[in-house]
Design a protein around this motif. Structure first.
Motif: not given
Length: 183
Positions: A1-15
């Motif tokens: 779940v931790f890395w899913a949070v990291v990916r979600a934050v990174d995706h939101a920032e990139e987009e």
């Protein structure tokens, strides 16, 4: 779940998107699981001598301001033995619990989270999302451990200032914060 949070934050920032409302819920799931897991780990109970700032009066105010504006000043804060609790009342249970395995080697790996060696909020834009969220995760673990250990409502335990410094085993710390210490 931790890395899913990291990916979600990174995706939101990139987009350039708003953060999904699922992210805080996922983080709470991680925090709750961490707290439950920590309580199953080894605890060593001992009464450790509390340390408090040595300065008083105007000197204390000056040290306090330096501490706020210069993250590196933590290690230079002169300390003396003694407790400085609200109303001067203390209990013998102060500073009593140590978790030798508070964080696993993977959770504080400087290869995985290199900025944990010296993280402050002054240069946070240069820190990876994974390190920031892992740092918050560890601070939250401390907060929940304090609340549990002293029987406090979680909402009353607030981190006012947080930073990380690399600790060097076998050294003596003279000041109030991190740093390498002396052998």
């Amino acid at each position: 779940v931790f890395w899913a949070v990291v990916r979600a934050v990174d995706h939101a920032e990139e987009e350039d998107l708003a953060l999904s409302a699922d992210v805080p819920r996922m983080l709470h799931h991680v925090f709750d699981a961490d707290a439950r897991h920590l309580l199953t780990r080894e605890q060593v109970r001992t009464n450790v001598t509390c340390m408090q700032p040595e300065a008083s009066g105007a000197d204390a105010v000056a040290h306090g301001l330096k501490y706020i504006f210069d993250d590196a000043a933590h290690k230079d804060l002169p300390l003396m033995e003694g407790r400085r609790c609200e109303g001067g009342a203390c209990c013998a249970a102060c500073s009593r619990s140590v978790f030798p395995s508070f964080a696993s080697p993977a959770e504080c790996s400087l290869e995985r989270f290199p900025e944990l060696a010296s993280l402050t909020f002054n240069d946070i834009e240069k820190v990876s999302t994974g390190t920031i969220i892992q740092f918050v995760r560890l601070v939250e673990r401390v907060r929940r451990t304090i609340a549990h250990e002293y029987g406090l409502p979680l909402a009353t335990v607030l981190p006012l200032q947080a930073y990380s410094r690399r600790y060097v085993a076998g050294t003596t710390q003279r000041g109030g914060g991190g740093g390498g210490g002396e052998r």
